[in-house]
Design an enzyme around this catalytic site. Structure first.
Site, PDB file in Angstrom:
ATOM      1  N   GLU A 181       0.884  -1.159   0.000  1.00 22.42           N
ATOM      2  CA  GLU A 181       0.000   0.000   0.000  1.00 22.42           C
ATOM      3  C   GLU A 181       0.919   1.206   0.000  1.00 22.42           C
ATOM      4  O   GLU A 181       1.634   1.459   0.968  1.00 22.42           O
ATOM      5  CB  GLU A 181      -0.878  -0.051   1.245  1.00 22.42           C
ATOM      6  CG  GLU A 181      -1.994   0.952   1.206  1.00 22.42           C
ATOM      7  CD  GLU A 181      -2.120   1.641   2.530  1.00 22.42           C
ATOM      8  OE1 GLU A 181      -2.387   0.981   3.532  1.00 22.42           O
ATOM      9  OE2 GLU A 181      -1.911   2.861   2.541  1.00 22.42           O
TER      10      GLU A 181
ATOM     11  N   CYS B  34      -2.649   7.620   5.276  1.00 18.54           N
ATOM     12  CA  CYS B  34      -2.612   7.270   3.847  1.00 18.54           C
ATOM     13  C   CYS B  34      -3.869   7.751   3.140  1.00 18.54           C
ATOM     14  O   CYS B  34      -3.879   7.919   1.930  1.00 18.54           O
ATOM     15  CB  CYS B  34      -2.426   5.773   3.676  1.00 18.54           C
ATOM     16  SG  CYS B  34      -3.252   4.811   4.923  1.00 18.54           S
TER      17      CYS B  34
HETATM   18  P1  NAP Z   1       9.468   3.674   4.079  1.00 13.41           P
HETATM   19  O1  NAP Z   1      10.704   4.476   3.983  1.00 13.41           O
HETATM   20  O2  NAP Z   1       8.848   3.206   2.823  1.00 13.41           O
HETATM   21  O3  NAP Z   1       9.789   2.423   5.016  1.00 13.41           O
HETATM   22  C1  NAP Z   1       8.872   1.350   5.144  1.00 13.41           C
HETATM   23  C2  NAP Z   1       9.632   0.066   5.434  1.00 13.41           C
HETATM   24  O4  NAP Z   1      10.465  -0.267   4.329  1.00 13.41           O
HETATM   25  C3  NAP Z   1      10.542   0.145   6.645  1.00 13.41           C
HETATM   26  O5  NAP Z   1      10.536  -1.129   7.274  1.00 13.41           O
HETATM   27  C4  NAP Z   1      11.890   0.431   6.046  1.00 13.41           C
HETATM   28  O6  NAP Z   1      12.954  -0.038   6.832  1.00 13.41           O
HETATM   29  C5  NAP Z   1      11.821  -0.370   4.761  1.00 13.41           C
HETATM   30  N1  NAP Z   1      12.660   0.171   3.688  1.00 13.41           N
HETATM   31  C6  NAP Z   1      12.777   1.471   3.336  1.00 13.41           C
HETATM   32  N2  NAP Z   1      13.590   1.575   2.261  1.00 13.41           N
HETATM   33  C7  NAP Z   1      13.991   0.321   1.950  1.00 13.41           C
HETATM   34  C8  NAP Z   1      14.854  -0.229   0.969  1.00 13.41           C
HETATM   35  N3  NAP Z   1      15.472   0.552   0.083  1.00 13.41           N
HETATM   36  N4  NAP Z   1      15.034  -1.565   0.952  1.00 13.41           N
HETATM   37  C9  NAP Z   1      14.436  -2.364   1.866  1.00 13.41           C
HETATM   38  N5  NAP Z   1      13.618  -1.901   2.821  1.00 13.41           N
HETATM   39  C10 NAP Z   1      13.393  -0.581   2.868  1.00 13.41           C
HETATM   40  O7  NAP Z   1       8.319   4.434   4.844  1.00 13.41           O
HETATM   41  P2  NAP Z   1       8.335   5.296   6.171  1.00 13.41           P
HETATM   42  O8  NAP Z   1       9.693   5.423   6.751  1.00 13.41           O
HETATM   43  O9  NAP Z   1       7.311   4.731   7.018  1.00 13.41           O
HETATM   44  O10 NAP Z   1       7.845   6.711   5.690  1.00 13.41           O
HETATM   45  C11 NAP Z   1       8.501   7.409   4.639  1.00 13.41           C
HETATM   46  C12 NAP Z   1       7.475   7.921   3.656  1.00 13.41           C
HETATM   47  O11 NAP Z   1       6.567   6.869   3.315  1.00 13.41           O
HETATM   48  C13 NAP Z   1       6.572   9.014   4.158  1.00 13.41           C
HETATM   49  O12 NAP Z   1       7.146  10.265   4.037  1.00 13.41           O
HETATM   50  C14 NAP Z   1       5.363   8.834   3.296  1.00 13.41           C
HETATM   51  O13 NAP Z   1       5.533   9.515   2.083  1.00 13.41           O
HETATM   52  C15 NAP Z   1       5.302   7.383   3.008  1.00 13.41           C
HETATM   53  N6  NAP Z   1       4.305   6.654   3.801  1.00 13.41           N
HETATM   54  C16 NAP Z   1       3.156   6.320   3.219  1.00 13.41           C
HETATM   55  C17 NAP Z   1       2.217   5.606   3.917  1.00 13.41           C
HETATM   56  C18 NAP Z   1       0.947   5.196   3.293  1.00 13.41           C
HETATM   57  O14 NAP Z   1       0.067   4.785   4.015  1.00 13.41           O
HETATM   58  N7  NAP Z   1       0.807   5.239   2.008  1.00 13.41           N
HETATM   59  C19 NAP Z   1       2.442   5.226   5.237  1.00 13.41           C
HETATM   60  C20 NAP Z   1       3.643   5.566   5.819  1.00 13.41           C
HETATM   61  C21 NAP Z   1       4.566   6.271   5.078  1.00 13.41           C
HETATM   62  P3  NAP Z   1      13.549   0.830   8.061  1.00 13.41           P
HETATM   63  O15 NAP Z   1      12.557   0.706   9.169  1.00 13.41           O
HETATM   64  O16 NAP Z   1      14.813   0.137   8.393  1.00 13.41           O
HETATM   65  O17 NAP Z   1      13.706   2.231   7.557  1.00 13.41           O
END
Ligand code: NAP
Length: 508
Positions: free
Chosen positions: A267, A304
């Site tokens: 998602e 989201c």
């Molecule tokens: P994220 O950066 O996408 O991280 C989500 C998960 O993926 C975490 O477990 C993270 O690990 C892992 N991850 C991140 N980059 C990766 C990679 N290159 N390879 C493997 N695993 C990876 O999301 P976030 O930190 O929660 O939030 C960042 C952005 O996501 C927000 O600014 C927003 O734009 C978006 N977001 C969207 C929603 C939605 O509902 N659509 C929800 C939350 C966030 P780590 O924990 O080790 O970082």
């Protein structure tokens, strides 16, 4: 052990019933309260957890529905028993208010109990039976039965913005366990202590219910290769993920590139557009503007389903709507975002929108550190349609008003959106004729279409779809909220002429 948050994490991973530490640690970055050290996940731990999950599946995949329902209830009870400590560490790590954590805990345990009832009812098995027709000409028909079966070990990535309801024991885990699939969670590094105490609750429920230890493991984060190794592990059969488009796309592509590709239920991003139909604007532009501001800024806009874009026909009504939103957003006090990274991304996103051709600032803010204050912009559809940057999600309390000349241009704007979790029509009875033209466009774009409401707040129920065409989700046939989400972790199997005493119990 207790500290000022009510819980002092030990910082270990839970691998098939054992609390394990590796040599390296990372330090949590709480919004307030004490930081703690957590063991960094490794590819080796991922392998151990996946092998244990596969071993557990041999028993867990054949447990009775009653046994799994009791297990889900036990997890909910164990979470409730740790309620105050969960709220304390959760608010410290995320900066979310106490009332939000308490409410989210209720949703999390409610979800677990809902899945317990759902599997007991048994409709999700979709059992079908075509009895044998031995005398059929020209060929006899065999006896064929069908039933949905669990797929095997599932990987779950917790979301930063729902530390309980979309994390370690959140909807993905609850639906996978309900289906009969063991789960390996990759903990989110934004709330590792909250993840740990929830894992303790699941661990206790495993013990109480006599479930195999490998049915659940939590590998904390800290390194990117941990999540990547998890989705690539040969024993993992599906992935549930909520997060960013960038990370989600990387993991989705890794799943597709495996020798055995597996479904990645991601998602990702959504701007959740709202369309203000003319009669509704004439009747109540001010009320819609105030309601939008409230929805946009709730929880620092970190939902989201946050409605980031409002589309309205230019004119006096659009002016009233914008003025009402401006006054309401000016009253919003600064809020703390979930992580430093999310706060940085919010500021960058606001800068990207502000730099767009034809974009006018209605509210600009200066946000320090992890603080979020609202931004509001306005742009004409002609400029918006030519600039794809303006339709990308900015995670936070930022709104963009897109003005259109008439309903034909509103339809053109609606058609140009990529996939969305939600789309909303604000309409009165006299807007029905246009709504009948807009709805077929919106239902192709969004998993959920609403009238006269705001999309933040997702009901956990049978009829909910929390998904949508890409990039809202990576699989438009699926939902990550509601009882239908169990389907992601099931696979239909036909049993042809299998003797009764060999068939799975649920088919007899
Ligand atoms: P994220 O950066 O996408 O991280 C989500 C998960 O993926 C975490 O477990 C993270 O690990 C892992 N991850 C991140 N980059 C990766 C990679 N290159 N390879 C493997 N695993 C990876 O999301 P976030 O930190 O929660 O939030 C960042 C952005 O996501 C927000 O600014 C927003 O734009 C978006 N977001 C969207 C929603 C939605 O509902 N659509 C929800 C939350 C966030 P780590 O924990 O080790 O970082």
């Amino acid at each position: 052990m207790l500290d000022e948050t009510g819980f002092r994490p030990h910082g270990k991973h839970l691998i098939a019933g054992e609390w394990v530490a590796t040599g390296q640690t990372f330090r949590s970055s709480p919004a307030h309260g004490a930081a703690h050290d957590f063991s960094v996940g490794t590819v080796d731990l991922v392998d151990r957890a996946c092998r244990a999950a596969e071993a557990a599946f041999a028993a867990y995949g054949w447990t009775t529905r009653a046994a799994r329902a009791a297990f889900l209830e036990a997890i909910a009870d164990e979470i409730d028993a740790r309620g105050d400590a969960i709220t304390a560490i959760g608010t410290s790590e995320t900066g979310l208010p106490e009332a939000r954590l308490v409410g989210e805990r209720g949703r999390t345990t409610g979800q677990l109990r809902l899945f317990a009832r759902h599997i007991l009812e048994g409709g999700y098995l979709d059992r079908r039976h075509d009895p044998a027709l031995p005398d059929r000409q020209p060929l006899p028909r065999p006896d064929i039965r069908l039933m949905e079966r669990p797929i095997g070990p599932v990987a779950v990535f917790g979301a930063s913005n729902f530390p309980l309801a979309f994390s370690v024991a959140g909807g993905d885990t609850a639906s996978a366990l309900a289906a009969g699939c063991p789960v390996v969670v990759k903990g989110h590094s934004a709330h590792p202590g909250t993840g740990e105490i929830i894992a303790e609750a699941i661990h206790a429920a495993i013990g109480r219910c006599g479930m195999p230890a490998g049915v659940f493991s939590l590998v904390q984060g800290g390194r990117r290769d941990v999540g990547q190794a998890l989705v690539q592990h040969e024993l993992i059969k599906a992935v549930g993920f909520t997060g960013s488009l960038v990370a989600g796309r990387i993991l989705f592509d890794l799943c597709a590139a495996r020798p055995e590709p597996i479904p990645f239920f991601g998602e990702l991003g959504s701007v959740n557009p709202m369309f203000l139909l003319p009669e509704a604007v004439t009747a109540r532009a001010e009320a819609i503007g105030r309601g939008w501001a409230e929805s946009l800024s709730m929880g620092a806009g970190q939902f989201c389903t946050n409605p980031g874009i409002a589309v309205v026909i230019e004119g006096e009504g659009a002016g009233t709507f914008a003025s009402a939103a401006i006054s309401a957003l000016r009253e919003v006090t600064p809020q703390i975002m979930l992580t430093d990274g999310i706060a940085d991304a919010y500021r960058e996103g606001a800068g990207r929108i502000a730099a767009g051709a034809g974009v006018r600032d209605l509210i600009t803010s200066v946000c320090d550190g992890r603080e979020a204050k609202p931004f509001l912009f306005r742009v004409a559809a002609a400029d918006w349609l030519g600039n794809h940057d303006l339709r990308e999600e900015v995670f936070g309390p930022l709104g963009l008003i897109v003005t259109v000349r008439d309903t034909e241009e509103m339809l053109a704007v609606a058609k140009s959106f990529p996939g969305q979790l939600t789309a909303t029509m604000h309409m009165d009875a006299d807007d029905a004729a246009f709504a009948r033209r807009l709805l077929p466009v919106l239902e192709r774009k969004a998993g959920r279409v609403l009238a006269n409401g705001f999309p933040t707040g997702v009901e956990v129920c049978d009829a909910m779809v929390h998904g949508g065409p890409y990039p809202a989700s990576t699989n438009f046939g699926a939902t990550s909220v509601g009882t239908m989400s169990i389907r992601r972790f099931l696979r239909p199997v036909s049993y042809q002429n299998i003797p009764q005493d060999v068939l799975p119990d649920d088919l007899v």
